[in-house]
Design a protein around this motif. Sequence first.
Motif, PDB file in Angstrom:
ATOM      1  N   ASN A  66      45.422  44.379  46.380  1.00 32.92           N
ATOM      2  CA  ASN A  66      46.190  43.164  46.666  1.00 32.92           C
ATOM      3  C   ASN A  66      45.530  41.940  46.044  1.00 32.92           C
ATOM      4  O   ASN A  66      46.209  41.069  45.481  1.00 32.92           O
ATOM      5  CB  ASN A  66      46.334  42.972  48.178  1.00 32.92           C
ATOM      6  N   HIS A  67      44.204  41.877  46.142  1.00 32.28           N
ATOM      7  CA  HIS A  67      43.478  40.751  45.551  1.00 32.28           C
ATOM      8  C   HIS A  67      43.622  40.754  44.036  1.00 32.28           C
ATOM      9  O   HIS A  67      43.752  39.702  43.409  1.00 32.28           O
ATOM     10  CB  HIS A  67      42.001  40.834  45.944  1.00 32.28           C
ATOM     11  N   ASP A  68      43.614  41.938  43.452  1.00 31.74           N
ATOM     12  CA  ASP A  68      43.785  42.052  42.005  1.00 31.74           C
ATOM     13  C   ASP A  68      45.160  41.550  41.590  1.00 31.74           C
ATOM     14  O   ASP A  68      45.299  40.882  40.554  1.00 31.74           O
ATOM     15  CB  ASP A  68      43.603  43.514  41.585  1.00 31.74           C
ATOM     16  N   ASN A  69      46.183  41.844  42.393  1.00 32.39           N
ATOM     17  CA  ASN A  69      47.532  41.366  42.096  1.00 32.39           C
ATOM     18  C   ASN A  69      47.611  39.843  42.179  1.00 32.39           C
ATOM     19  O   ASN A  69      48.298  39.194  41.380  1.00 32.39           O
ATOM     20  CB  ASN A  69      48.540  41.989  43.061  1.00 32.39           C
ATOM     21  N   VAL A  70      46.911  39.271  43.151  1.00 35.12           N
ATOM     22  CA  VAL A  70      46.882  37.816  43.279  1.00 35.12           C
ATOM     23  C   VAL A  70      46.268  37.190  42.030  1.00 35.12           C
ATOM     24  O   VAL A  70      46.789  36.218  41.464  1.00 35.12           O
ATOM     25  CB  VAL A  70      46.077  37.392  44.529  1.00 35.12           C
ATOM     26  N   LEU A  71      45.139  37.738  41.578  1.00 37.56           N
ATOM     27  CA  LEU A  71      44.464  37.208  40.397  1.00 37.56           C
ATOM     28  C   LEU A  71      45.309  37.392  39.140  1.00 37.56           C
ATOM     29  O   LEU A  71      45.250  36.579  38.219  1.00 37.56           O
ATOM     30  CB  LEU A  71      43.108  37.890  40.211  1.00 37.56           C
ATOM     31  N   GLU A  72      46.101  38.457  39.112  1.00 33.32           N
ATOM     32  CA  GLU A  72      46.940  38.714  37.943  1.00 33.32           C
ATOM     33  C   GLU A  72      48.055  37.677  37.833  1.00 33.32           C
ATOM     34  O   GLU A  72      48.377  37.213  36.740  1.00 33.32           O
ATOM     35  CB  GLU A  72      47.531  40.129  38.039  1.00 33.32           C
ATOM     36  N   HIS A  73      48.626  37.297  38.960  1.00 31.16           N
ATOM     37  CA  HIS A  73      49.734  36.341  38.946  1.00 31.16           C
ATOM     38  C   HIS A  73      49.247  34.888  38.972  1.00 31.16           C
ATOM     39  O   HIS A  73      49.949  33.993  38.496  1.00 31.16           O
ATOM     40  CB  HIS A  73      50.661  36.590  40.133  1.00 31.16           C
ATOM     41  N   ARG A  74      48.065  34.667  39.538  1.00 28.69           N
ATOM     42  CA  ARG A  74      47.519  33.317  39.591  1.00 28.69           C
ATOM     43  C   ARG A  74      46.069  33.359  39.092  1.00 28.69           C
ATOM     44  O   ARG A  74      45.131  33.314  39.879  1.00 28.69           O
ATOM     45  CB  ARG A  74      47.590  32.772  41.017  1.00 28.69           C
ATOM     46  N   PRO A  75      45.877  33.459  37.791  1.00 33.65           N
ATOM     47  CA  PRO A  75      44.540  33.701  37.226  1.00 33.65           C
ATOM     48  C   PRO A  75      43.521  32.615  37.525  1.00 33.65           C
ATOM     49  O   PRO A  75      42.319  32.893  37.552  1.00 33.65           O
ATOM     50  CB  PRO A  75      44.814  33.821  35.721  1.00 33.65           C
ATOM     51  N   LEU A  76      43.953  31.366  37.763  1.00 27.43           N
ATOM     52  CA  LEU A  76      42.990  30.306  38.020  1.00 27.43           C
ATOM     53  C   LEU A  76      42.291  30.478  39.360  1.00 27.43           C
ATOM     54  O   LEU A  76      41.221  29.912  39.582  1.00 27.43           O
ATOM     55  CB  LEU A  76      43.687  28.940  37.962  1.00 27.43           C
ATOM     56  N   THR A  77      42.887  31.255  40.258  1.00 30.46           N
ATOM     57  CA  THR A  77      42.256  31.523  41.545  1.00 30.46           C
ATOM     58  C   THR A  77      40.916  32.205  41.355  1.00 30.46           C
ATOM     59  O   THR A  77      39.993  32.049  42.159  1.00 30.46           O
ATOM     60  CB  THR A  77      43.177  32.404  42.412  1.00 30.46           C
ATOM     61  N   ASP A  78      40.768  32.966  40.306  1.00 29.75           N
ATOM     62  CA  ASP A  78      39.538  33.693  40.011  1.00 29.75           C
ATOM     63  C   ASP A  78      38.372  32.743  39.791  1.00 29.75           C
ATOM     64  O   ASP A  78      37.212  33.117  39.945  1.00 29.75           O
ATOM     65  CB  ASP A  78      39.751  34.563  38.769  1.00 29.75           C
ATOM     66  N   TYR A  79      38.648  31.498  39.424  1.00 30.11           N
ATOM     67  CA  TYR A  79      37.606  30.527  39.117  1.00 30.11           C
ATOM     68  C   TYR A  79      37.525  29.411  40.149  1.00 30.11           C
ATOM     69  O   TYR A  79      36.864  28.405  39.935  1.00 30.11           O
ATOM     70  CB  TYR A  79      37.845  29.929  37.729  1.00 30.11           C
ATOM     71  N   GLY A  80      38.205  29.593  41.283  1.00 31.25           N
ATOM     72  CA  GLY A  80      38.141  28.604  42.337  1.00 31.25           C
ATOM     73  C   GLY A  80      38.861  27.320  42.012  1.00 31.25           C
ATOM     74  O   GLY A  80      38.710  26.309  42.703  1.00 31.25           O
ATOM     75  N   ILE A  81      39.677  27.310  40.960  1.00 36.27           N
ATOM     76  CA  ILE A  81      40.378  26.098  40.541  1.00 36.27           C
ATOM     77  C   ILE A  81      41.703  25.951  41.275  1.00 36.27           C
ATOM     78  O   ILE A  81      42.218  24.860  41.418  1.00 36.27           O
ATOM     79  CB  ILE A  81      40.615  26.124  39.014  1.00 36.27           C
ATOM     80  N   GLU A  82      42.229  27.057  41.767  1.00 33.25           N
ATOM     81  CA  GLU A  82      43.523  27.030  42.418  1.00 33.25           C
ATOM     82  C   GLU A  82      43.377  27.516  43.860  1.00 33.25           C
ATOM     83  O   GLU A  82      43.696  28.647  44.190  1.00 33.25           O
ATOM     84  CB  GLU A  82      44.522  27.936  41.670  1.00 33.25           C
ATOM     85  N   PRO A  83      42.865  26.663  44.754  1.00 33.18           N
ATOM     86  CA  PRO A  83      42.709  27.069  46.146  1.00 33.18           C
ATOM     87  C   PRO A  83      44.063  27.346  46.773  1.00 33.18           C
ATOM     88  O   PRO A  83      45.073  26.793  46.363  1.00 33.18           O
ATOM     89  CB  PRO A  83      42.022  25.858  46.800  1.00 33.18           C
TER      90      PRO A  83
END
Length: 237
Positions: free
Chosen positions: A196-213
């Motif tokens: 599920n977390h991987d799917n989140v990062l795939e659709h919202r890649p900036l979340t991976d870098y803490g830029i998109e809280p």
Amino acid sequence: MAEDFSVVVLASDLGVDARPFLTRTDEVDEQENWHDCPQYLGDEDFADLDLLHFFTLQGSDKSGNRIFRVVGKFFPARVVSAERLKKYIFQKISNECPEGPFCLVYMHSTVQKDENSPGITILRWIYEDLPSEIKERLQVVYFVHPGLRSRLVIATLGRLLLTGGLYWKIKYVSRLQYLWEEMKKGEVEVPDFVNNHDNVLEHRPLTDYGIEPDPFHLTEVQSSSFSLNHYENRWVS
């Protein structure tokens, strides 16, 4: 004449355990070298830790290395001491994979520093206390979903704290699809929350870098037409 003293200054926002830097050298020397003592291969009961399934032997990667899967979220760092964790990991490796090369697949997805992260210095203690034979058998550490904080800590302090070649064995895996380039699907069990977390990062890649809280948990909603992935092919062309 006053005793010599030293001052160590550590940044408070790096999530680094300062205890190893504050321990007197003579106190460290008096401690037993745990992995050389037979009692660490005794009959201590680790049934409670086995039930958590945070450190389990799985299949093999494409290089033939046996896989130990480590799920960070399953580890109760607040209630398990570093010493007991050392004993448990050493016994698991010695009993379940006594010979041959092996690797670690560490799933860092949704790990919280205060709840289930043992800290980089604890990991350093464990690695340094392992016999050299086991260190040499460890070929690579696949670090799944590392996140910006982990990357910064390892990049800035990794060479200092992760000695014995461990720093150079870490391989970041930002998406599960890259993990399957190293091993076949099914060789390692992936928990649902990691998928599920991987799917989140795939659709919202900036979340991976803490830029998109995402305080409102909007990442569970499918991304809009402005998703970067939707335009990937167009940019390439």
